[in-house]
Design an enzyme around this catalytic site. Structure first.
Site, short mmCIF file in Angstrom:
data_model
loop_
_atom_site.label_atom_id
_atom_site.label_comp_id
_atom_site.label_asym_id
_atom_site.label_seq_id
_atom_site.Cartn_x
_atom_site.Cartn_y
_atom_site.Cartn_z
N HIS A 173 -27.96 16.88 8.28
CA HIS A 173 -28.16 15.58 7.64
C HIS A 173 -27.36 14.51 8.39
O HIS A 173 -26.16 14.37 8.20
CB HIS A 173 -27.71 15.66 6.18
CG HIS A 173 -28.22 14.54 5.32
ND1 HIS A 173 -28.88 13.44 5.82
CD2 HIS A 173 -28.15 14.34 3.97
CE1 HIS A 173 -29.22 12.63 4.83
NE2 HIS A 173 -28.78 13.16 3.70
N HIS A 176 -28.78 8.32 5.99
CA HIS A 176 -28.45 7.78 4.66
C HIS A 176 -26.99 7.40 4.47
O HIS A 176 -26.49 7.39 3.34
CB HIS A 176 -28.90 8.77 3.57
CG HIS A 176 -30.36 9.04 3.59
ND1 HIS A 176 -30.94 10.11 2.95
CD2 HIS A 176 -31.38 8.37 4.21
CE1 HIS A 176 -32.24 10.09 3.16
NE2 HIS A 176 -32.53 9.05 3.93
N TYR A 178 -24.29 8.97 5.27
CA TYR A 178 -23.31 10.03 5.08
C TYR A 178 -22.53 10.23 6.39
O TYR A 178 -22.70 9.47 7.34
CB TYR A 178 -24.00 11.28 4.56
CG TYR A 178 -24.66 11.03 3.21
CD1 TYR A 178 -23.90 10.54 2.14
CD2 TYR A 178 -26.03 11.20 3.02
CE1 TYR A 178 -24.49 10.25 0.92
CE2 TYR A 178 -26.62 10.91 1.80
CZ TYR A 178 -25.84 10.43 0.75
OH TYR A 178 -26.43 10.14 -0.45
#
Length: 353
Positions: A173, A176, A178
């Site tokens: 990931h 977004h 993060y």
């Protein structure tokens, strides 16, 4: 329909191009999956999705977004996830993936109030630079080089557990807002060492994670990376950066770029409309010459098919639509006359063509 044709990444064949996008469920205790997760993911497998990706899963305790998010930093968590993986493999044709994640400065949030918890209730957040996501939040701890290296090792250990649990796809990931995205963006990374400044330096953390994860996976697993194609902010991360990043990731044996957007800068305007992120996936696919996943308010098989036919993406990631309808794949296949997995227990309810 092309939507129901198979596609292969390494030796992982997906029976169709429909993917359940990773979506946080905020339902775990101490990072451990429970009966809710078993039913939630199992039902999408019964619904015929080619690939199911388990929600953002923290590689260490501070990696969770909220106190109710999943983790894979210990064996108890991995064993609970293996139960889900085994069910999917034994009772469907679906493949199953997991999204390895670290929330960074956007962590320590209460699932009940959706606000950052106090240090007494939650945990200290971390980031490449001491810049909070929102001015009302605590200033995150600025990571040292030694701490960054330890986090790369956390991703490696998580990948090892995911492989041992039987996952078919591992997705890193990097979107977004993060932790990985925080390193990528010049708006959240103001470091002056080897992890900041130039594009290459800001991408270094992700590249080291990709190398670490690749050291644990085999030809039985595929590797995806989710990125934010743009963060919709002046002087921030843009689609041209995403294309350059994707070229490098392709050279590092990444199989697909899952192209989302936003999440790193508070208060920006995102142009929400059906398929609003699809052009970002198209840009990455065409200019980096790598396979991409298209995501973003895709709600019908016809819309998904058009994206594939136009060459804008190779997989269709469904989020809210597959929450509304776990059986999106099988129902769409009936309407188009295509074949799709159907549970033998339910055959008496299957419509005839």
């Amino acid at each position: 329909m092309k939507l129901f044709t198979p596609i292969t990444f390494r030796n992982v064949e997906l029976k169709n191009r429909i993917v359940m996008s990773p979506m946080c469920m905020y339902s775990a205790e101490e990072g451990v999956a429970n009966d809710f997760h078993f039913v939630h993911y199992g039902s999408r497998a019964q619904g015929g999705a080619g690939l199911i990706i388990v929600e953002a899963t923290g590689v260490e305790p501070r990696g969770r977004i909220t106190n109710k998010c999943l983790g894979i930093w210990n064996d108890e968590q991995a064993l609970a996830l293996k139960k889900i993986v085994d069910f999917v493999h034994q009772n469907s044709e679906s493949k199953i993936g997991i999204q390895l994640a670290h929330a960074g400065r956007k962590g320590s949030v209460s699932a009940e109030t959706n606000r950052q918890m106090s240090l007494e209730e939650g945990w200290e957040t971390i980031a490449p630079s001491p810049i909070p996501f929102h001015h009302s939040e605590r200033i995150p701890h600025e990571l040292s080089v030694e701490e960054i290296k330890a986090l790369v090792e956390d991703f490696r250990k998580a990948a090892k557990r995911a492989v041992e649990a039987g996952f078919d796809v591992l997705e890193i990931h990097g979107a977004h807002g993060y932790l990985i995205h925080q390193f990528l963006s010049p708006l959240s990374n103001t470091r002056t060492d080897e992890y900041g400044g130039s594009f290459e330096n800001r991408a270094r953390f992700l590249m080291e994670i990709v190398d670490a994860v690749n050291s644990e996976i085999t030809e039985k697993q595929a590797l995806f990376v989710r990125i934010s194609g743009t963060e919709y902010a002046e002087n921030g991360w843009e689609i041209t950066d995403s294309v350059e990043l994707s070229k490098t990731l392709k050279d590092k044996n990444v199989d697909l770029i899952d192209v989302s957007s936003g999440g790193n800068i508070n208060g920006v305007t995102i142009p929400l409309r059906p398929g609003y992120q699809v052009p970002l996936a198209e840009d990455v696919k065409k200019n980096a010459e790598i396979q991409t996943g298209a995501v973003g308010l895709i709600t019908s098989a016809e819309q998904a098919e058009q994206i594939l036919q136009n060459g804008q993406g190779d997989l269709i990631f469904l989020a809210r639509e597959i929450l509304r309808n776990p059986y999106f794949a099988v129902q769409s296949s009936w309407e188009s006359g295509d074949d799709c997995f159907y549970p033998h227990q339910y055959l008496r309810a299957k419509p005839t063509k």
